[in-house]
Design an enzyme around this catalytic site. Structure first.
Site, short mmCIF file in Angstrom:
data_model
loop_
_atom_site.label_atom_id
_atom_site.label_comp_id
_atom_site.label_asym_id
_atom_site.label_seq_id
_atom_site.Cartn_x
_atom_site.Cartn_y
_atom_site.Cartn_z
N LEU A 19 19.99 -20.56 -1.53
CA LEU A 19 19.39 -21.11 -2.60
C LEU A 19 19.76 -22.38 -3.22
CD1 LEU A 19 16.75 -20.12 -4.22
CD2 LEU A 19 18.12 -18.94 -5.56
N ASP A 38 30.28 -26.21 -4.48
CA ASP A 38 30.34 -25.10 -3.86
C ASP A 38 31.83 -24.78 -3.74
OD1 ASP A 38 28.18 -23.17 -2.33
OD2 ASP A 38 30.32 -22.79 -1.40
N ASP A 75 35.92 -24.42 -8.53
CA ASP A 75 35.52 -22.97 -9.03
C ASP A 75 34.80 -22.96 -10.19
OD1 ASP A 75 34.88 -20.28 -9.80
OD2 ASP A 75 37.10 -19.68 -9.31
N ASN A 102 23.84 -21.60 -10.38
CA ASN A 102 23.23 -20.87 -9.05
C ASN A 102 24.64 -19.84 -8.42
OD1 ASN A 102 21.27 -19.91 -6.60
ND2 ASN A 102 23.13 -21.04 -5.82
N TYR A 174 26.26 -6.70 -11.35
CA TYR A 174 25.42 -7.65 -10.95
C TYR A 174 24.26 -7.66 -11.93
CZ TYR A 174 22.29 -10.78 -8.45
OH TYR A 174 21.44 -11.88 -7.86
N LYS A 178 23.53 -10.67 -14.73
CA LYS A 178 22.42 -11.32 -14.73
C LYS A 178 21.62 -11.10 -16.23
CE LYS A 178 22.44 -13.23 -11.05
NZ LYS A 178 22.66 -14.72 -10.63
N THR A 208 19.29 -15.04 1.69
CA THR A 208 20.46 -15.87 1.77
C THR A 208 21.73 -15.04 2.27
OG1 THR A 208 21.35 -15.50 -0.17
CG2 THR A 208 19.63 -17.20 -0.11
#
Length: 317
Positions: A19, A38, A75, A102, A174, A178, A208
């Site tokens: 993504l 990344d 990071d 992201n 998670y 979120k 992904t």
């Protein structure tokens, strides 16, 4: 005719694959210079030579297509490395205009089986990672606004999930992270509006590397020509919305939550008060609450909670 993000600079975290990669490429296509973040160190190829990291490969691809891009392999969940990410954007492109958060990981398990490390690592990467980059970007825009004595251009696009909206039983870490990102986004939207900055959050559904197991069984219905169409869970369905939210056209979109996947965008309404009860005394007693709340919930559908499970049924018509 100029591109909508021409002259703007952007950071996209977790952009080496999936993504984030699609989002970085879309922002570059729309004219932005991009810092491709990344986390990861170079590997080794067959000859033993160092190979490019995913972030470096994406940045190189953007440059090869005529755009401007630089890689960052730090990071974002580390406060100092997040600072260095912002500093890199300013050093390379003069300033930061757009932040797309992201980066994330999954450590799925039921709440009664989850380890402390599985909880901490997901909260750290998702929620703290979003905070770290937002903190330094916000300070950057505030300082620029004060120096100019005028609003500046700033866009934040954060990444939440339907796991928060619908309540994912096997993802308590998670879903919590979120949900926290939504709270961070709405708070940030109000705090930075006077400086010219918007902050919005998307709940994407995309196939992904991170979600390979989650969507392993998802198949497009056969026999309708779907083999010639873009996978409904392709990240490319999400990236255009990120490009829009990062653009001048979205100046009036602030503090909003949008679900996006498979050719569909849904604007999610904020929570509303469904019922209100007042005590007839100085303070509620157990008996009074029992008399009011028990009948209120008696006819509610079994299993209905604050979670909005119906979002999982949204699809392109």
């Amino acid at each position: 005719m100029s591109l909508p993000l021409e002259g703007r600079s952007a950071i996209v975290t977790g952009a080496g694959r999936g993504l984030g990669r699609a989002e970085a490429l879309e922002l570059a296509r729309l004219g932005a210079a991009v810092v491709v973040n990344d986390f990861g160190q170079p590997g080794r190829d067959g000859s033993g030579a160092a190979s490019a990291t995913p972030a470096e490969e994406v940045a190189a691809g953007i440059r090869a297509a005529g755009g401007r891009a630089v890689a960052h392999t730090g990071d974002v969940a580390d406060h100092q490395q997040a600072r260095e990410l912002l500093e890199l954007a300013v050093a390379e492109f003069g300033q930061l205009d757009i932040l797309v958060n992201n980066a994330g990981i999954l450590r799925d398990r039921m709440v009664f089986s989850m380890s402390e490390d599985e909880w901490d690592s997901v909260i750290r990467v998702h929620l703290k990672g979003h905070f770290n980059t937002t903190h330094f970007a916000a300070a950057h825009w505030r300082a620029r606004s004060k120096a100019a004595d005028a609003p500046v251009y700033g866009r934040i696009v954060n990444t939440s999930s339907e796991a928060f909206l619908a309540g994912s039983a096997g993802q308590p870490n998670y879903a919590a992270a979120k949900g926290g990102i939504v709270g961070l986004t709405t708070s940030t939207a109000l705090a930075l509006a006077k400086y010219g900055v918007t902050a919005n959050v998307i709940c994407p559904r995309a196939r992904t590397r991170m979600t390979a197991d989650v969507f392993a069984g998802f198949q497009e219905p056969a026999g309708d020509g779907s083999e010639d169409r873009l996978d409904p869970l392709a990240p490319e369905h999400v990236a255009p919305l990120v490009g829009y939210l990062a653009s001048p056209a979205a100046a009036q979109v602030n503090g909003q939550l949008l679900v996006v996947h498979g050719g569909m965008v849904a604007v999610v309404e904020r929570p509303r008060v469904a019922a209100k009860f007042d005590t007839k005394q100085d303070a509620f007693t157990y008996d009074e609450l029992d008399a009011l709340l028990t009948p209120h919930y008696a006819d509610r559908p079994t299993g209905e909670t604050f979670a909005a499970a119906e979002v999982l049924g949204l699809k392109h018509e």
